[in-house]
Design a protein around this motif. Structure first.
Motif, PDB file in Angstrom:
ATOM      1  N   GLU A  13      -1.200 -13.416  14.083  1.00 58.71           N
ATOM      2  CA  GLU A  13      -1.852 -12.383  14.885  1.00 58.71           C
ATOM      3  C   GLU A  13      -2.448 -11.295  13.997  1.00 58.71           C
ATOM      4  OE1 GLU A  13       0.755 -11.552  18.743  1.00 58.71           O
ATOM      5  OE2 GLU A  13       1.899 -12.138  16.981  1.00 58.71           O
ATOM      6  N   PRO A  38      -8.034  -2.108  -2.231  1.00 59.16           N
ATOM      7  CA  PRO A  38      -8.393  -0.770  -2.702  1.00 59.16           C
ATOM      8  C   PRO A  38      -7.596  -0.399  -3.948  1.00 59.16           C
ATOM      9  CG  PRO A  38      -7.934  -0.733  -0.348  1.00 59.16           C
ATOM     10  CD  PRO A  38      -7.647  -2.116  -0.822  1.00 59.16           C
ATOM     11  N   ALA A  84       2.109  -5.008   3.244  1.00 62.13           N
ATOM     12  CA  ALA A  84       1.160  -5.839   3.985  1.00 62.13           C
ATOM     13  C   ALA A  84       1.399  -7.319   3.702  1.00 62.13           C
ATOM     14  CB  ALA A  84      -0.264  -5.453   3.625  1.00 62.13           C
ATOM     15  N   CYS A 126      -1.067  -9.250  10.488  1.00 60.50           N
ATOM     16  CA  CYS A 126       0.072  -9.916   9.848  1.00 60.50           C
ATOM     17  C   CYS A 126      -0.145 -10.066   8.342  1.00 60.50           C
ATOM     18  CB  CYS A 126       0.342 -11.263  10.494  1.00 60.50           C
ATOM     19  SG  CYS A 126      -0.940 -12.467  10.205  1.00 60.50           S
ATOM     20  N   GLY A 127      -1.316  -9.689   7.823  1.00 59.31           N
ATOM     21  CA  GLY A 127      -1.497  -9.694   6.375  1.00 59.31           C
ATOM     22  C   GLY A 127      -2.398 -10.805   5.848  1.00 59.31           C
ATOM     23  N   LYS A 128      -3.118 -11.463   6.725  1.00 56.49           N
ATOM     24  CA  LYS A 128      -3.989 -12.565   6.290  1.00 56.49           C
ATOM     25  C   LYS A 128      -5.098 -12.065   5.364  1.00 56.49           C
ATOM     26  CE  LYS A 128      -5.219 -13.556  10.544  1.00 56.49           C
ATOM     27  NZ  LYS A 128      -4.599 -12.527  11.364  1.00 56.49           N
ATOM     28  N   SER A 129      -5.783 -11.029   5.822  1.00 55.64           N
ATOM     29  CA  SER A 129      -6.903 -10.539   5.008  1.00 55.64           C
ATOM     30  C   SER A 129      -6.416  -9.956   3.698  1.00 55.64           C
ATOM     31  CB  SER A 129      -7.694  -9.480   5.773  1.00 55.64           C
ATOM     32  OG  SER A 129      -8.282 -10.034   6.914  1.00 55.64           O
ATOM     33  N   PHE A 153       0.853  -1.182   0.000  1.00 58.94           N
ATOM     34  CA  PHE A 153       0.000   0.000   0.000  1.00 58.94           C
ATOM     35  C   PHE A 153       0.889   1.232   0.000  1.00 58.94           C
ATOM     36  CE2 PHE A 153      -2.680  -3.167   2.183  1.00 58.94           C
ATOM     37  CZ  PHE A 153      -3.779  -3.139   1.352  1.00 58.94           C
ATOM     38  N   LEU A 196       3.642   0.494   2.752  1.00 54.41           N
ATOM     39  CA  LEU A 196       3.261  -0.498   3.739  1.00 54.41           C
ATOM     40  C   LEU A 196       3.223  -1.864   3.059  1.00 54.41           C
ATOM     41  CD1 LEU A 196       0.618  -0.073   6.485  1.00 54.41           C
ATOM     42  CD2 LEU A 196       0.739  -2.210   5.207  1.00 54.41           C
TER      43      LEU A 196
HETATM   44  N1  LIG Z   1      -6.608  -0.762   2.628  1.00 52.92           N
HETATM   45  C1  LIG Z   1      -5.476  -0.685   3.332  1.00 52.92           C
HETATM   46  N2  LIG Z   1      -4.705   0.425   3.257  1.00 52.92           N
HETATM   47  C2  LIG Z   1      -3.570   0.517   3.976  1.00 52.92           C
HETATM   48  N3  LIG Z   1      -3.125  -0.440   4.810  1.00 52.92           N
HETATM   49  C3  LIG Z   1      -3.848  -1.564   4.927  1.00 52.92           C
HETATM   50  C4  LIG Z   1      -5.068  -1.744   4.210  1.00 52.92           C
HETATM   51  N4  LIG Z   1      -5.589  -2.951   4.537  1.00 52.92           N
HETATM   52  C5  LIG Z   1      -4.731  -3.503   5.425  1.00 52.92           C
HETATM   53  N5  LIG Z   1      -3.676  -2.675   5.674  1.00 52.92           N
HETATM   54  C6  LIG Z   1      -2.539  -2.952   6.549  1.00 52.92           C
HETATM   55  O1  LIG Z   1      -1.970  -4.155   6.140  1.00 52.92           O
HETATM   56  C7  LIG Z   1      -1.537  -4.915   7.242  1.00 52.92           C
HETATM   57  C8  LIG Z   1      -2.164  -6.281   7.194  1.00 52.92           C
HETATM   58  O2  LIG Z   1      -3.570  -6.142   7.384  1.00 52.92           O
HETATM   59  P1  LIG Z   1      -4.556  -7.372   7.336  1.00 52.92           P
HETATM   60  O3  LIG Z   1      -5.923  -6.804   7.355  1.00 52.92           O
HETATM   61  O4  LIG Z   1      -4.229  -8.261   6.226  1.00 52.92           O
HETATM   62  O5  LIG Z   1      -4.285  -8.086   8.721  1.00 52.92           O
HETATM   63  P2  LIG Z   1      -4.941  -9.433   9.239  1.00 52.92           P
HETATM   64  O6  LIG Z   1      -3.864 -10.410   9.351  1.00 52.92           O
HETATM   65  O7  LIG Z   1      -6.111  -9.790   8.413  1.00 52.92           O
HETATM   66  O8  LIG Z   1      -5.385  -8.995  10.686  1.00 52.92           O
HETATM   67  P3  LIG Z   1      -6.771  -9.255  11.446  1.00 52.92           P
HETATM   68  O9  LIG Z   1      -6.575 -10.537  12.202  1.00 52.92           O
HETATM   69  O10 LIG Z   1      -6.833  -8.083  12.367  1.00 52.92           O
HETATM   70  O11 LIG Z   1      -7.853  -9.295  10.440  1.00 52.92           O
HETATM   71  C9  LIG Z   1      -1.911  -4.127   8.473  1.00 52.92           C
HETATM   72  O12 LIG Z   1      -0.761  -3.430   8.926  1.00 52.92           O
HETATM   73  C10 LIG Z   1      -2.958  -3.174   7.983  1.00 52.92           C
HETATM   74  O13 LIG Z   1      -2.924  -1.988   8.715  1.00 52.92           O
END
Ligand SMILES: Nc1ncnc2c1ncn2[C@@H]1O[C@H](COP(=O)(O)OP(=O)(O)OP(=O)(O)O)[C@@H](O)[C@H]1O
Ligand code: SF4
Ligand SMILES: [Mg+2]
Lengths: 332, 329
Positions: free
Chosen positions: B43, B60, B24, B46-49, B15, B22
């Protein structure tokens, strides 16, 4: 609860509200009628008449002022409910004076409302979907100017400009002489020709505010999870935009009918005076100045009734539009 | 190898933010096979989503950049999703039909002013169904299949009229209505209480048995992974730090982070007062991350001069089991 039950409930509620309002209006406007008798007595005495105690009592009885005030209210209210609004000070029946003006008021208010939404919704959508673009900044700028300009000032400016550059006098809803004519195509066109100036004036601030609402709520909705869900199903952005976020962002806009419509109906007095519009506002203003109590009370009541109808319309439309509201109120 | 449905190779999703880049997702590779479940655990943050969104190509548009390969294998050959136009017809056609997704928050994932039936049937209509009554029949049958009682009535209800469990079942129905070959479930049970959670997990397993779909199951709960996954990818700060068969990873975890996660699973019958181990600190934000082991600042076995000078390479410690940690290099 069925929808008809909901309607009936709203109507009962409206009638109760109107009873309270009418009582307040009666107290505030009609009660000083006692002074009116004093004034008549004084005036006659000044002309050399001799007024006895009995004459004065007869005068008070004539106005019903000898009865307890709740009885006075009751008499007045039942008369009003039957459409008998009494006479103005000039002896003209009040309903004659205000019928045409009711029509003009409702016409102007409803058209203004429609124009407001017809402009604000598309512009709001444009601004939200192109956030921080040149177009978005442009409309934000225009919007703030619209919000910051007082209506009557805008009316004066338009009057001045049209007079100066086109030599036109744009007040009123008809050209001189046309108003008395029977309805015809020519008269309707003449009305349209005059209508758009007051509409612009009335609608400007309203539209600016509604654009802001639409833009802000749509931006909010665009970030919602259900938008992602819809995308994940394979929807096109455009299909998705209008089916989901726009639909939801319209909620507060639809909701605003309930307060914009009453505001349009009972507000706008100064604009109407400046533009010489045949609406209720200016008539109320002059009635109050002349202490024409019968007339003023009737106008206030009519405005209140129209405003309450506006609120109820807003409620009904919103409950048809948003299932959450419908279910919450138990309508199904 | 022929039943591999999805193959992700060296995926990076960045991003561009005002504060910097960033990262991700920062170089992950994995594959998911038909009828198998890959558990992705780690946790929050960590970037799963973002990994899941990258596969769906729904990150986005404004500020995200994807590189690497996302190969979707089909009978007609493989297609690299990373190279498709995210708004193009080809990608849109794959969404929902080939790859579908279940989201964490069933409440917000449905529009509150459209009936669930409307939103489920929409998936059919978007992908070419014309017959309204056929679509309706299909959705009623499906709601029944995912365990929603009185589906003829529920189909016309709104999401806020359903319980949390019902909503999640409806969302599962919406995801599988087109028989996708890959189902991505992004923390599908996190918002639910424990009983409902296990019902939903059983449902997903049953559907997988019936349809043979590949599942990518995202969670931060290793307990859920233990019941669901065949393979596990442990993610940390945009990277997969350990990858292997679920049994292998639970039996013999290698990475200090995985060990920490496993220690923090509540044990059944643990005596009162027994302290759950937790990993100290939180996942940092991967803004312009340094070239080092991402876990270095929280690791108990940190070796100065080794862990903080470069990213440890992935090492195969047993067949199909790999780890990125200097201890195994
Ligand atoms: N649209 C975005 N714009 C900027 N940064 C993003 C965006 N989506 C996610 N991030 C960042 O990317 C990193 C990974 O986010 P992600 O949502 O993948 O975490 P996750 O592992 O799914 O966590 P959770 O268990 O909280 O869902 C995070 O640091 C988050 O802040
Ligand atoms: S590389 Fe070093 S810091 Fe990273 S997990 Fe292994 S031991 Fe810990
Ligand atoms: Mg997530």
């Amino acid at each position: 609860m069925s929808f008809s039950k909901y309607l009936i409930q709203r109507l009962i509620y409206a009638v109760l509200v109107l009873i309270v309002i009418s009582f307040l209006i009666f107290m505030i406007v009609q009660l000083p009628r006692g002074d009116a008798v004093d004034r008549i007595v004084n005036a006659r005495q000044a002309q050399g008449d001799i007024i006895t105690e009995e004459d004065e009592a007869a005068l008070r009885a004539q106005y019903g002022l000898d009865k307890p005030i709740f009885v006075q209210y009751f008499i007045w209210a039942t008369q009003f409910a039957r459409g008998n609004m009494g006479h103005s000070m000039l002896g003209i029946p009040v309903d004659k004076l205000i019928n045409e003006r009711i029509a003009a008021t409702v016409l102007l208010s409803v058209i203004s409302l429609i124009v407001t939404y017809a402009l604000a919704v598309p512009i709001g959508i444009y601004s939200a979907t192109r956030q921080y673009s040149l177009g978005d900044y442009f409309w934000t700028f225009v919007g703030f100017i619209g919000l910051a300009t007082p209506n009557f000032l805008l009316a004066l400016i338009l009057l001045f400009l049209f007079h100066k550059f086109f030599g036109l006098s744009i007040g009123g809803l008809f050209s001189p002489g046309v108003e008395e004519q029977p309805w015809s195509l020519a008269k309707a066109l003449d009305l349209l020709n005059h209508l758009w100036i007051p509409i612009i004036v009335i609608v400007t601030a309203q539209t600016a505010g509604t654009i802001r609402t639409m833009r802000a709520t749509l931006l909010d909705e665009l970030g919602q999870q259900y938008v992602v869900t819809a995308r994940a199903k394979g929807l096109r952005y455009r299909q998705l935009l209008f089916k989901y976020p726009v639909r939801l962002a319209l909620n507060p806009v639809v909701n605003s009918i309930g307060y914009i419509l009453p505001r349009l109906i009972s507000g706008q007095t100064i604009v109407a005076i400046v533009l010489n519009l045949p609406t209720l506002g200016p008539l109320l203003f002059s009635a109050l100045l002349a202490e024409d109590l019968e007339l003023a009370t009737s106008i206030l009541m009519i405005q209140s009734i129209l405003a309450v109808i506006g609120v109820i319309l807003g409620d009904i439309i919103l409950s048809l539009y948003d299932p959450r509201i419908r279910m919450e109120k138990g309508v199904s | 190898m022929s039943d591999v449905v999805l193959e992700v190779k060296d995926l990076h999703t960045y991003f561009e933010l005002e504060e910097g880049t960033l990262k991700a997702v920062n170089g992950v590779s994995f594959s998911i096979r038909k009828n198998r479940t890959l558990g992705v655990v780690g946790e929050s943050g960590c970037g799963k989503s973002v990994t899941a969104q990258s596969i769906m190509r729904i990150t986005p548009k404004k500020n995200s950049k994807i590189s690497g390969q996302i190969l979707l294998h089909r009978a007609s050959g493989a297609v690299d999703l990373a190279r498709l136009d995210e708004d193009g017809d080809e990608m849109r056609d794959l969404r929902g039909r080939e790859i579908a997704m279940i989201f964490q928050e069933p409440m917000t994932a449905f529009s509150p002013v459209h009936t669930v039936g409307n939103q489920i049937m929409e998936a059919l209509f978007v992908h070419g169904e014309r017959d309204k009554s056929a679509a309706r029949k299909r959705v009623i049958a499906l709601l029944d299949e995912v365990g929603i009682p009185a589906p003829e009535r529920r189909i016309d209800e709104y999401s806020f009229q359903l319980s949390g469990g019902m909503r999640q079942r409806s969302m599962i129905a919406m995801a599988i209505v087109l028989n996708p070959r890959l189902l991505i479930a992004d923390e599908p049970t996190t918002a639910l209480d424990v009983t409902i959670q296990s019902q939903i997990l059983r449902l997903m397993k049953r559907l997988q048995r019936d349809n043979g779909m590949a599942i990518m199951f995202i969670t931060h709960d290793l307990g859920v992974i233990a019941t669901m996954a065949d393979d596990v990818a442990v993610m940390y700060l945009g990277k997969i730090v350990e990858y292997g068969a679920a049994r292998q990873i639970f039996k013999d975890p290698k990475h200090p982070y995985t060990k920490g996660l496993i220690r923090s699973i509540p044990k059944f019958g643990a005596t009162d007062g027994a302290h759950l181990a937790t990993i100290e600190g939180t996942v940092p934000v991967p803004l312009d991350p340094p070239d080092a082991c991402p876990f270095a600042n929280r690791c108990g076995e940190f070796i100065a001069g080794k862990c903080d000078v470069r990213m440890p390479a992935a090492v195969t410690v047993a067949p199909g089991h790999s780890v990125s940690c200097v201890l195994y290099e």
